[in-house]
Enzyme design. Structure first.
Site, PDB file in Angstrom:
ATOM      1  N   LYS A   1      -3.247  -0.142   4.484  1.00  0.00           N
ATOM      2  CA  LYS A   1      -4.066  -1.139   5.209  1.00  0.00           C
ATOM      3  C   LYS A   1      -5.544  -0.808   5.124  1.00  0.00           C
ATOM      4  O   LYS A   1      -6.216  -0.588   6.125  1.00  0.00           O
ATOM      5  CB  LYS A   1      -3.642  -1.267   6.666  1.00  0.00           C
ATOM      6  CG  LYS A   1      -2.243  -1.847   6.833  1.00  0.00           C
ATOM      7  CD  LYS A   1      -1.957  -2.172   8.287  1.00  0.00           C
ATOM      8  CE  LYS A   1      -0.526  -2.599   8.500  1.00  0.00           C
ATOM      9  NZ  LYS A   1       0.444  -1.497   8.305  1.00  0.00           N
TER      10      LYS A   1
HETATM   11  P1  BMP Z   1       9.526  -0.944  12.393  1.00  0.00           P
HETATM   12  O1  BMP Z   1      10.529  -1.861  11.685  1.00  0.00           O
HETATM   13  O2  BMP Z   1      10.070   0.412  12.699  1.00  0.00           O
HETATM   14  O3  BMP Z   1       8.888  -1.589  13.587  1.00  0.00           O
HETATM   15  O4  BMP Z   1       8.356  -0.653  11.334  1.00  0.00           O
HETATM   16  C1  BMP Z   1       7.553  -1.665  10.800  1.00  0.00           C
HETATM   17  C2  BMP Z   1       6.678  -1.124   9.703  1.00  0.00           C
HETATM   18  O5  BMP Z   1       5.894  -2.210   9.199  1.00  0.00           O
HETATM   19  C3  BMP Z   1       5.688  -0.056  10.134  1.00  0.00           C
HETATM   20  O6  BMP Z   1       5.515   0.867   9.078  1.00  0.00           O
HETATM   21  C4  BMP Z   1       4.392  -0.813  10.372  1.00  0.00           C
HETATM   22  O7  BMP Z   1       3.248  -0.032  10.067  1.00  0.00           O
HETATM   23  C5  BMP Z   1       4.505  -1.973   9.395  1.00  0.00           C
HETATM   24  N1  BMP Z   1       3.865  -3.224   9.850  1.00  0.00           N
HETATM   25  C6  BMP Z   1       4.247  -3.888  11.009  1.00  0.00           C
HETATM   26  O8  BMP Z   1       5.143  -3.447  11.721  1.00  0.00           O
HETATM   27  N2  BMP Z   1       3.606  -5.050  11.355  1.00  0.00           N
HETATM   28  C7  BMP Z   1       2.609  -5.598  10.626  1.00  0.00           C
HETATM   29  O9  BMP Z   1       2.096  -6.650  10.972  1.00  0.00           O
HETATM   30  C8  BMP Z   1       2.220  -4.943   9.437  1.00  0.00           C
HETATM   31  C9  BMP Z   1       2.874  -3.762   9.055  1.00  0.00           C
HETATM   32  O10 BMP Z   1       2.531  -3.167   7.924  1.00  0.00           O
END
Ligand code: BMP
Length: 250
Positions: A95
């Site tokens: 990002k």
């Molecule tokens: P999780 O499914 O455990 O919540 O993880 C989501 C992943 O996607 C994390 O690595 C986070 O940094 C990324 N992410 C997100 O959750 N929302 C966004 O809008 C953008 C992301 O990159």
């Protein structure tokens, strides 16, 4: 009448970026639209995770700066081997969000040398069109909107960001929680089958919801897979659910 979604085959025909083509080819070959987010903190966990989920994913998403024992020989070389062995891409979720010159230094240098190994990188487009010029070796996935509660990516911001997404040759698609024009590849995180969110603002939808309502192309799943009791089984489940949801949305 609602705009029809395009299939991966149709998107492949329209796609001009080599990495964009590659992820679509892998999706078709593996019948998968799943990206696993490897939010683990040691090299050992990262490599074990990649080995387990590798057969079921199109890309492995990393946050390389949370790996406590990062070492380019011990972390990146075996990771690249696993990516080749299981035919998936490496997506570094850095990002980026700075001026072009700084992003170039962060992308090419420092200890992670992201440009040497990442097929895909995520970047905000908040610093404008030219800030994306520096990402020459990877396909860029632009952040259009975020999944967390209260994100500031409002409609006006998204409309301006989308103009960059649609015109910058380094950008292959975007991360968003909203529908985008059919020619843009859409990557959607915030996907979980058994949870609605966490206590830090994350919000989840099901694969079914995002394919049906957003016409998502690729789902990004973190804790739904890496926190599961059986990681491989969970990766398979998310792969199947997401692929079926895609087929239903055609
Ligand atoms: P999780 O499914 O455990 O919540 O993880 C989501 C992943 O996607 C994390 O690595 C986070 O940094 C990324 N992410 C997100 O959750 N929302 C966004 O809008 C953008 C992301 O990159």
């Amino acid at each position: 009448k609602e705009e029809k979604r395009l299939s991966y085959e149709q998107k492949l025909e329209n796609c001009e970026h080599s990495v964009g083509k590659k992820i679509l080819e892998i999706a078709i070959a593996k019948q998968s639209n799943l990206i696993a987010s490897a939010d683990v903190t040691t090299t050992k966990e990262l490599l074990e995770f990649a080995e387990q989920v590798g057969p079921h994913i199109v890309a492995l998403k990393t946050h390389i700066d949370i790996i406590s024992d990062f070492d380019s020989d011990k972390t990146i070389l075996p990771l690249k081997d696993l990516a080749t062995k299981h035919n998936f891409l490496l997506m570094e979720d850095r990002k980026f969000g700075d001026i072009g010159n700084t992003q170039e230094l962060q992308y090419r240098g420092g200890m992670y040398k992201i440009s040497h190994w990442a097929d895909l990188v995520t970047s905000h487009v908040i610093a404008g069109y030219q800030s994306i010029d520096c990402f020459m070796n990877s396909g860029v996935i632009a952040i259009l909107s975020m999944s967390s509660k209260g994100a500031l990516t409002d409609q006006n911001y998204r409309a301006e960001a989308l103009k960059i997404v649609e015109t910058h040759p380094n950008i292959i698609g975007c991360v968003a929680q909203n529908k985008v024009p059919a020619n843009v590849l859409l990557f959607t995180p915030g996907v979980n089958i058994s949870s609605k969110g966490d206590d830090k603002g994350q919000q989840y939808n099901t694969p079914e919801h995002v394919f049906k309502n957003l016409h998502t192309d690729f789902v990004i799943v973190g804790r739904g897979i890496y926190k599961a009791e059986n990681v491989e089984k969970s990766a398979k489940l998310y792969k199947l659910e997401s692929w079926n949801a895609y087929l239903k949305s055609l």
